[in-house]
Scaffold this active site. Structure first.
Site: not given
Length: 279
Positions: A48, A92, A115
């Protein structure tokens, strides 16, 4: 047999996104919260970061020890929520078991939820409203659209019902006028159902689970699985045998995983605009 090349689609998508980002009057910033030191998470966060650099975005990596108290994580999310310089927030996964995953995910403001995992964004997707959509399902849709694979009126069979992939996919495919069947660990006579699929999407985390005798000729197969077997990465689909019968299939690696990171940064761009519109 046609290969659905996620790497190619990602590179095209990132170039398009880079040109759109260059027209903004600010540099977008993504904040990633990592809890613990999971080896796979370390790789994903690094990827990322590299993509952010490639696109000219700022990347903030906040790493907590795996023994961190929930209160400290929530306070950090609140701080990022109200920081005008932060355009997107991602926690995460996975996170340690002592933390409440649902509570932490939903602490992120829906317009910064790159997300697409908050209850608000999940609900907006169900109602086919503009929202930030979970990256992997959205990446699958982008991949199919890039290769002009028709979804409307097709029978899409999804194997897997996770909050991250299976459930958002159900609504994405319904919103694109597919007929959708969902299978999971409690489904009986699984192969009888998978053999009816025009498009088969597999996300179960079991290496080489789907075999040649479980698909019909001419099916499009999307393999979401990423499994390590004897130091080799394989999918949930037995590629060597199944690929003999398909019209198109995603490789592992080089397929859906590539699309996930593209959609993360597409979501970052969209999150910025959603926040501006909301002011």
């Amino acid at each position: 047999m046609f290969l659905l090349d996620g790497r190619k689609v990602k590179e095209v998508g990132l170039e398009n996104l880079k040109s759109k980002l260059a027209k903004l009057d600010k540099t977008l910033t993504l904040a990633v919260i990592q809890i613990g030191n999971d080896p796979a998470s370390n790789i994903y966060v690094s990827n990322k970061n590299k993509t952010a650099t490639k696109l000219g975005c700022n990347f903030i990596h906040i790493k907590f020890d795996e023994t961190v108290e929930e209160k400290e994580v929530l306070e950090k999310i609140d701080e990022l929520n109200y920081d005008e310089d932060i355009d997107g927030i991602l926690v995460q996964m996975p996170i340690p078991k002592h933390l409440n995953e649902t509570l932490i995910q939903n602490r992120v403001k829906s317009y910064k939820d790159v997300d697409g995992l908050t209850d608000i964004n999940a609900g907006l997707l169900v109602h086919n409203k503009d929202s930030l959509i979970s990256c992997t399902p959205h990446g699958i849709l982008t991949l199919l659209n890039y290769y002009d694979i028709k979804i409307s009126k097709k029978h899409v069979v999804i194997v897997g019902r996770s909050n991250l992939v299976g459930k958002p996919l159900i609504n994405l495919m319904l919103n694109n006028d597919a007929t959708v069947t969902v299978c999971h660990s409690k489904t009986e006579n699984l192969s009888d159902i998978t053999k009816t699929a025009d498009i088969l999407i597999v996300a179960v985390g079991r290496p080489n689970f789907i075999k040649e005798d479980m698909v019909k000729d001419g099916v499009v197969v999307v393999d979401v699985g990423i499994n390590r077997v004897d130091d080799k990465i394989v999918g949930d689909v037995d590629f060597d045998s199944v690929s003999k019968k398909v019209s198109a299939i995603t490789p592992v690696p080089g397929g859906v995983g590539q699309m996930t990171i593209l959609e993360l940064f597409n979501n970052l761009y969209k999150a910025y605009h959603l926040r501006i519109q909301g002011k």
